[in-house]
Design a protein around this motif. Structure first.
Motif, short mmCIF file in Angstrom:
data_model
loop_
_atom_site.label_atom_id
_atom_site.label_comp_id
_atom_site.label_asym_id
_atom_site.label_seq_id
_atom_site.Cartn_x
_atom_site.Cartn_y
_atom_site.Cartn_z
N PRO A 24 0.83 -1.21 0.00
CA PRO A 24 0.00 0.00 0.00
C PRO A 24 0.86 1.26 0.00
O PRO A 24 1.99 1.27 0.50
CB PRO A 24 -0.80 -0.13 1.30
CG PRO A 24 0.02 -1.04 2.16
CD PRO A 24 0.69 -1.99 1.23
N VAL A 25 0.30 2.30 -0.59
CA VAL A 25 0.99 3.59 -0.64
C VAL A 25 0.18 4.59 0.18
O VAL A 25 -0.98 4.86 -0.14
CB VAL A 25 1.13 4.09 -2.10
CG1 VAL A 25 1.80 5.46 -2.13
CG2 VAL A 25 1.92 3.09 -2.93
N PRO A 26 0.76 5.14 1.26
CA PRO A 26 0.00 6.12 2.05
C PRO A 26 -0.09 7.44 1.31
O PRO A 26 0.71 7.72 0.40
CB PRO A 26 0.88 6.27 3.30
CG PRO A 26 2.27 5.95 2.85
CD PRO A 26 2.10 4.90 1.78
N PRO A 27 -1.07 8.24 1.65
CA PRO A 27 -1.18 9.56 0.99
C PRO A 27 -0.01 10.45 1.39
O PRO A 27 0.60 10.26 2.45
CB PRO A 27 -2.50 10.12 1.52
CG PRO A 27 -2.68 9.41 2.84
CD PRO A 27 -2.11 8.06 2.66
N PRO A 28 0.36 11.38 0.55
CA PRO A 28 1.47 12.29 0.91
C PRO A 28 1.05 13.17 2.08
O PRO A 28 -0.13 13.37 2.36
CB PRO A 28 1.66 13.11 -0.37
CG PRO A 28 0.36 13.05 -1.06
CD PRO A 28 -0.23 11.72 -0.75
N PRO A 29 2.03 13.71 2.80
CA PRO A 29 1.70 14.61 3.91
C PRO A 29 1.00 15.85 3.39
O PRO A 29 1.22 16.27 2.25
CB PRO A 29 3.07 14.95 4.52
CG PRO A 29 4.05 14.69 3.42
CD PRO A 29 3.48 13.57 2.62
N PRO A 30 0.13 16.43 4.17
CA PRO A 30 -0.59 17.63 3.72
C PRO A 30 0.38 18.79 3.43
O PRO A 30 1.40 18.95 4.12
CB PRO A 30 -1.53 17.96 4.88
CG PRO A 30 -0.95 17.26 6.06
CD PRO A 30 -0.24 16.06 5.55
N ARG A 31 0.06 19.51 2.40
CA ARG A 31 0.90 20.65 2.06
C ARG A 31 0.67 21.79 3.02
O ARG A 31 -0.46 22.03 3.49
CB ARG A 31 0.62 21.12 0.63
CG ARG A 31 1.09 20.13 -0.43
CD ARG A 31 0.82 20.65 -1.81
NE ARG A 31 -0.62 20.77 -2.07
CZ ARG A 31 -1.13 21.23 -3.20
NH1 ARG A 31 -0.31 21.66 -4.16
NH2 ARG A 31 -2.42 21.31 -3.35
N GLU A 32 1.73 22.50 3.33
CA GLU A 32 1.60 23.65 4.22
C GLU A 32 0.87 24.78 3.52
O GLU A 32 1.11 25.03 2.32
CB GLU A 32 2.97 24.13 4.68
CG GLU A 32 3.71 23.13 5.55
CD GLU A 32 5.02 23.71 6.06
OE1 GLU A 32 5.28 24.92 5.80
OE2 GLU A 32 5.75 22.97 6.71
N GLN A 33 -0.04 25.39 4.25
CA GLN A 33 -0.78 26.52 3.66
C GLN A 33 0.14 27.75 3.64
O GLN A 33 0.86 28.05 4.61
CB GLN A 33 -2.02 26.83 4.51
CG GLN A 33 -3.02 25.69 4.54
CD GLN A 33 -3.59 25.44 3.15
OE1 GLN A 33 -3.80 26.37 2.36
NE2 GLN A 33 -3.84 24.15 2.85
N PRO A 34 0.12 28.47 2.55
CA PRO A 34 0.98 29.68 2.48
C PRO A 34 0.49 30.75 3.47
O PRO A 34 -0.67 30.79 3.84
CB PRO A 34 0.80 30.16 1.03
CG PRO A 34 -0.47 29.52 0.55
CD PRO A 34 -0.65 28.27 1.32
#
Length: 284
Positions: free
Chosen positions: A274-284
């Motif tokens: 399984p491939v986990p989702p990428p970490p959430p992107r930081e909001q600018p």
């Protein structure tokens, strides 16, 4: 299927060892041949449907989902039961054929016992037809249930019979077959040619299983390769056509490479993860 001394069933199929004290290292001829794709979907479906309609519980089960599930569950296993029953029958017929050859060689045999076992299962007609074939073709046994080995490719197997018939040395493989609607024994599959060619291409034959003693294969120059269909109504021998032997040998070698790769992949572990989702992107 009979079980030769040096063969054992493994997670990778039937494998052979060099002696009774060693670990199995090479696949059997039949294990290699099993890598060829075979479409049995129609047969499985027909077996299941036939088992369901012949089940005495079916009429009563129509009004009961639980009982109907039981009928369906048992019907789904019909093909497996049929396969296992056919394999057991084939073992009994092969045992009888082996004992007849041992008797012809003047060696200890259990021909009467093997025939009685067939009779107990309602299969004595296989023995009767085999006896007729034996008398008609008059094979002179040279080797019975002989285990052979090929180190170059990496496989082993056990041949039913090597015999001289009408002055010709023959490698023989028996196939127990059913009877068609016309009362004729069902035809052999062409894969018996591939099986016989693999036996022909052996490099050694077993002398002593305990000691692990082998000798050069004496029958690599056999004159004929014969598949013998043993049925209840007749026995039909067929010859492997010499012109196709080379192609069947290439096919066997290709199937061996496929078995090798599949075994390596199985030993390597899971092919997917399984491939986990990428970490959430930081909001600018």
């Amino acid at each position: 299927m009979t079980q030769p001394r040096l063969a054992e069933q493994t997670e990778y199929g039937r494998m052979y060892a060099r002696s009774t004290s060693e670990q199995a290292t090479v696949p059997s001829i039949t294990t290699v041949l099993s890598r060829a794709a075979t479409d049995l979907d129609g047969w499985y479906g027909y077996s299941a449907a036939q088992a369901a309609v012949q089940d005495d519980r079916l009429r009563a089960a129509l009004g009961s989902p639980a009982q109907l599930r039981a009928v369906v569950r048992d019907a789904a296993k019909a093909a497996q039961r049929h396969r296992d029953d056919a394999a057991a029958r084939g073992d009994r017929v092969h045992t009888y054929a082996e004992q007849i050859a041992l008797r012809a060689l003047g060696r200890p045999h259990r021909a009467a016992e093997a025939r009685a076992t067939l009779a107990e299962h309602g299969e004595e007609r296989f023995a009767s037809r085999f006896d007729e074939w034996w008398d008609l073709y008059a094979p002179e046994p040279l080797a019975v249930e002989v285990t052979v080995w090929n180190s170059t490719v990496g496989y082993a197997g056990t041949l039913d019979l090597v015999a001289r018939i009408a002055g010709k040395v023959c490698l023989i493989d028996y196939k127990t077959k059913g009877t068609d609607r016309d009362g004729r024994v069902k035809s052999l599959d062409a894969k018996v040619v591939t099986q016989l060619v693999a036996g022909l291409k052996a490099e050694e034959s077993l002398v002593d299983a305990e000691a692990g003693t082998w000798e050069p294969w004496a029958y690599g120059g056999a004159d004929l390769l014969l598949g013998v269909a043993v049925g209840e109504t007749e026995v039909v021998p067929v010859q492997a056509v010499p012109a196709v032997l080379e192609q069947h040998w290439y096919k066997f070698c290709a199937l061996h490479r496929l078995w090798t790769q599949e075994t390596a992949l199985a030993a390597a572990g899971p092919a997917l993860r399984p491939v986990p989702p990428p970490p959430p992107r930081e909001q600018p």
